[in-house]
Design an enzyme around this catalytic site. Structure first.
Site, short mmCIF file in Angstrom:
data_model
loop_
_atom_site.label_atom_id
_atom_site.label_comp_id
_atom_site.label_asym_id
_atom_site.label_seq_id
_atom_site.Cartn_x
_atom_site.Cartn_y
_atom_site.Cartn_z
N ARG A 104 0.85 -1.20 0.00
CA ARG A 104 0.00 0.00 0.00
C ARG A 104 0.87 1.23 0.00
O ARG A 104 1.72 1.39 0.88
CB ARG A 104 -0.84 0.03 1.29
CG ARG A 104 -2.16 -0.57 1.16
CD ARG A 104 -3.13 -0.22 2.25
NE ARG A 104 -2.62 0.24 3.53
CZ ARG A 104 -3.40 0.65 4.51
NH1 ARG A 104 -4.71 0.68 4.35
NH2 ARG A 104 -2.90 1.02 5.66
N THR A 108 -1.27 7.46 -0.72
CA THR A 108 -2.57 7.32 -1.39
C THR A 108 -3.39 6.16 -0.82
O THR A 108 -4.60 6.08 -1.06
CB THR A 108 -2.37 7.02 -2.89
OG1 THR A 108 -1.69 5.76 -3.00
CG2 THR A 108 -1.52 8.10 -3.56
N ASP A 200 0.53 -2.91 12.15
CA ASP A 200 1.00 -3.29 10.82
C ASP A 200 1.37 -4.78 10.83
O ASP A 200 2.37 -5.18 11.44
CB ASP A 200 2.22 -2.44 10.43
CG ASP A 200 2.62 -2.68 8.98
OD1 ASP A 200 2.84 -3.87 8.62
OD2 ASP A 200 2.70 -1.72 8.21
N ASP A 203 4.94 -5.81 9.46
CA ASP A 203 6.02 -5.42 10.36
C ASP A 203 6.04 -6.30 11.61
O ASP A 203 7.10 -6.70 12.09
CB ASP A 203 5.88 -3.94 10.77
CG ASP A 203 6.30 -3.00 9.65
OD1 ASP A 203 6.93 -3.49 8.68
OD2 ASP A 203 6.02 -1.80 9.75
#
Ligand code: PRP
Ligand code: URA
Length: 209
Positions: A104, A108, A200, A203
């Protein structure tokens, strides 16, 4: 119209709470994602076709059931989807694994494709797309677009956590794809993270932040 199945099994919800905990380190996070994926695989494969077979037990011949349907492909969306593959393969060891790389864009929030390698006979397989997080839904919807361009017809999507927006986005773009997940959380925040979510996923799986 997509069918959305929320699998609120006590074992899944317990493990999901541990996964969400910010104090859970990468190793435990990986192990738990694998365990939950295995439990989800049990539910996702509930409608696989069966055939009658005759087996000889040590006692006598017996009419039994075995899987009969099409072959399966598991397709993780890189990177975080990788964390779900081994758990799925524990229950479906004969499945082939394709990979779709999307990240991603942080500004945006739109997915950017960087890799695609699929089994040659992908069009004939039952496909299980896996990604722990369904946030805006852009990555999953694009991955499914890509699979359809390669001829795939039978696709289901399996996630751990979704936002309401993510489910709607995939349903709108792919009403033929059934969605399986452990939790639909409250909302997306301004950075496109699921709230409360787990942070995340990539991560946390790979210890990159
Ligand atoms: C995460 C996650 C999904 C995507 C979900 O991947 O694993 O693929 O975001 O967001 P969306 O529904 O808004 O598209 P990310 O892009 O962070 O890449 P990574 O797995 O490599 O960390
Ligand atoms: N990707 C993640 O890994 N987590 C989120 O909450 C949203 C997108």
């Amino acid at each position: 119209m997509s069918k959305v199945t929320q699998i609120a099994h006590p074992l899944i919800l317990h493990k999901l709470s541990l996964i969400r905990d910010k104090n859970t380190g990468s190793k435990d996070f990986r192990d738990l994602v694998e365990e939950v994926s295995m439990l989800l695989a049990y539910e996702v494969t509930r409608d696989l076709q069966m055939e009658d077979v005759e087996i000889e037990t040590p006692i006598c011949k017996a009419k039994c059931k075995m899987l009969a349907g099409k072959k399966i492909a598991i397709v993780p969306i890189l990177r975080a989807g990788l964390g779900m593959v081994d758990g799925m393969l524990r229950l479906i060891p004969a499945a082939k694994v394709g990979h779709i790389g999307l990240y991603r864009d942080e500004e945006t929030l739109k997915p950017v494709e960087y890799f695609c390698k699929l089994p040659q006979d992908i069009a004939e397989r039952d496909i299980i797309v896996v990604d722990p997080m369904l946030a805006t839904g852009g990555s999953a919807a694009d991955a499914i677009d890509l699979l359809k361009k390669k001829g795939a017809k039978y696709i289901r999507l399996v996630c751990l956590i979704s936002s309401p927006e993510g489910v709607k986005a995939v349903m709108d773009r792919h009403p033929d794809v059934d969605i399986y997940l452990a939790s639909i959380d409250e909302k997306l925040n301004e950075q496109g993270y699921i709230v409360p979510g787990l942070g995340d996923a990539g991560d946390r799986l790979f210890g990159t932040k």
